[in-house]
Design a protein around this motif. Structure first.
Motif, mmCIF file in Angstrom:
data_model
loop_
_atom_site.group_PDB
_atom_site.id
_atom_site.type_symbol
_atom_site.label_atom_id
_atom_site.label_comp_id
_atom_site.label_asym_id
_atom_site.label_seq_id
_atom_site.Cartn_x
_atom_site.Cartn_y
_atom_site.Cartn_z
ATOM 1 N N THR A 1 24.260 81.475 -46.051
ATOM 2 C CA THR A 1 24.524 80.089 -46.473
ATOM 3 C C THR A 1 23.500 79.646 -47.514
ATOM 4 O O THR A 1 23.856 79.075 -48.555
ATOM 5 N N THR A 2 22.226 79.932 -47.260
ATOM 6 C CA THR A 2 21.154 79.589 -48.194
ATOM 7 C C THR A 2 21.366 80.275 -49.539
ATOM 8 O O THR A 2 21.237 79.652 -50.596
ATOM 9 N N LYS B 1 24.238 78.664 -51.467
ATOM 10 C CA LYS B 1 23.831 77.377 -52.046
ATOM 11 C C LYS B 1 22.962 77.588 -53.274
ATOM 12 O O LYS B 1 23.022 76.823 -54.239
#
Length: 154
Positions: free
Chosen positions: A13-14, A17
């Motif tokens: 997820t990081t 992003k």
């Protein structure tokens, strides 16, 4: 306590992003490999952190082998990408043993096998049985067997 799989998902997820394509695709492929392993048997199950580490180690090994193959084929760019993916995965694995550390563990196992009556090339299996649990996940099997062979031939 966070599982390793959960950590991988959070890191994915990081990375997404941050628009880190390499990290995103590497983690996505690894999570897919983990999911595949979870449904591989008769019943679906959640993998333990130790099993997840095995999947990551297998994926990292694939990247190293692919990088070597690309290098031999003169495809430096593809080799570099595979190496970079391997390095991302290596960060999740236990620190690899240095040659000296591995050599010491193997030497100890050879002595232990000799004490048990196993000597020479035939002792390979006995030594590997002693060494493998001690170095699990921290040294590639090929590296281990090469050092065992060298010390047994010694």
């Amino acid at each position: 306590m966070t599982t390793l799989k959960a950590t991988l998902k959070d890191d994915l997820t990081t990375a997404m992003k941050a628009r880190d394509e390499l990290r995103s695709s590497t983690l996505r492929l690894t999570l897919t490999a983990i999911a595949k392993e979870e449904v591989a048997g008769k019943t679906a199950r959640e993998l333990s952190d130790e099993e997840v580490l095995k999947v990551i180690a297998k994926e990292a090994k694939k990247r190293r082998e692919a990088a070597d193959a690309f290098e031999q084929g003169g495809r430096a760019e593809s080799a570099a990408k595979e190496r970079a993916e391997g390095e991302i995965l290596d960060a999740y694995l236990p620190k690899q043993l240095s040659d000296d550390e591995l050599g010491a563990i193997v030497a100890e196992a050879v002595a232990e096998a000799k004490a048990g009556g196993a000597e020479g090339p035939r002792a390979m299996g006995a030594v590997m049985k002693i060494v493998n649990p001690k170095v699990s996940g921290r040294a590639d099997g090929g590296r281990v067997s090469a050092i065992v062979k060298r010390l047994l031939a010694g």
